[in-house]
Design an enzyme around this catalytic site. Sequence first.
Site, PDB file in Angstrom:
ATOM      1  N   ASP A  89       0.933  -1.338   0.082  1.00 10.28           N
ATOM      2  CA  ASP A  89      -0.244   0.085  -0.054  1.00 10.28           C
ATOM      3  C   ASP A  89       1.122   1.127  -0.076  1.00 10.28           C
ATOM      4  O   ASP A  89       0.789   2.241   0.231  1.00 10.28           O
ATOM      5  CB  ASP A  89      -1.153   0.121   1.118  1.00 10.28           C
ATOM      6  N   ASP A 105      -6.464  -3.681  -6.096  1.00 10.11           N
ATOM      7  CA  ASP A 105      -6.606  -2.686  -5.659  1.00 10.11           C
ATOM      8  C   ASP A 105      -4.681  -1.813  -5.539  1.00 10.11           C
ATOM      9  O   ASP A 105      -4.438  -1.299  -5.477  1.00 10.11           O
ATOM     10  CB  ASP A 105      -6.447  -2.554  -4.473  1.00 10.11           C
TER      11      ASP A 105
END
Length: 397
Positions: free
Chosen positions: A114, A174
């Site tokens: 992330d 994602d």
Amino acid sequence: MKKEVVFLVFLLCSFVSCNRSEPVSDFDFVASQLKYAIKQIDAQEKGSTPVSNPRSENPDGSLHMVPSGDWTSGFFPGELWYMYAATSDDYWKEEAMRRTEILEKEKKNGTTHDMGFKMYCSYGNGYRYTRDSTYKNILLESARTLVTRFNEKVGCIRSWDHNKDKWQFPVIIDNMMNLELLFWAFHVTHDSIFWHVAVSHANTTLKNHFRSDNSSYHVVDYDPETGEVLNRHTHQGYSHESAWARGQAWGLYGYIVCFRETGDPAYLTQAKRIAEYIFTNPNLPEDLIPYWDYNAPNIPNEPRDVSAAAITLSALYELAVCDFQNYDKHKELADRLLENLKAYRAHVGKDQGFLLLHSTGSKPHDSEVDVPLVYADYYYLEALLRKKNFEERGVIH
């Protein structure tokens, strides 16, 4: 007669004054809410050194804050940087710096994919609007850390390290959102490793993540030794074969970024196909705010996901510029979606200062259902800024 005139003037002035106290534009609304959010955060921190940023509301309505390691930690400082870009007001710059510096240690955190969400939304926007060399160096170290999660045989960046009993090398849709950091690092350093990793990940995802109708799987699991696809699953969607709404938005946004950075028409084609899937889906409500999964079993009695709409909205404004032949189509759709999102706005001076309500984090885990979510706010504000920049200056960045 004079008394009546004076009274009418008084009423008119009162009416004007009352209306001036209410937000009169999108950015006034955002400014009002974010200033309220900062007050709520400061009250919770009580003068101590900031160590976390807001993510959502807790079930009791209190503010849910998260540490720098949380994947959502970069969105709130990113919002503050966007407000600085929109207004040139140093108040927003100072607040953005304060909330951004919390994340510096994440530049070495190789346990997560992330990095883009955390570091590019915060330090990336900070560097874009200040050209601070310290921010630049932090971003480059972040990009180098992200590259350590790349597997050459798979051709992708590993997403998660958890659920090892279920997946060997999971890659989630994602993850497309983290490639922008790598493209930026390539342009700054001309080090081909960043380009190679980003393009390889985009191409492998394009090959393996999408169904024939251009909807996306959430999780594709690979054999790390051979690169073979082992499973196509979901973690946050209704079922392995369903179309999780936010996943479709991540894919749309990610491939538009890839087209912008590379000029490869395959990426633009894929982005257009994803947009077509979303906006021709029979389960998309008339107001264009999707249910949390396009195949959820109890539609229309299912929660909406405003975060998916906000991500899609921001992507649409960039798609309009990238696919300029169809500019009017994409822009009109984006403007319609932006207008519809007004019905999902938070209440001024309430809702802990969030901008949008009615998002869904993870319905299968009964987590963050029908709540405000910071990333919905971030992409909503990004969309407002992109619209403003293009209409005023002919650019969106």
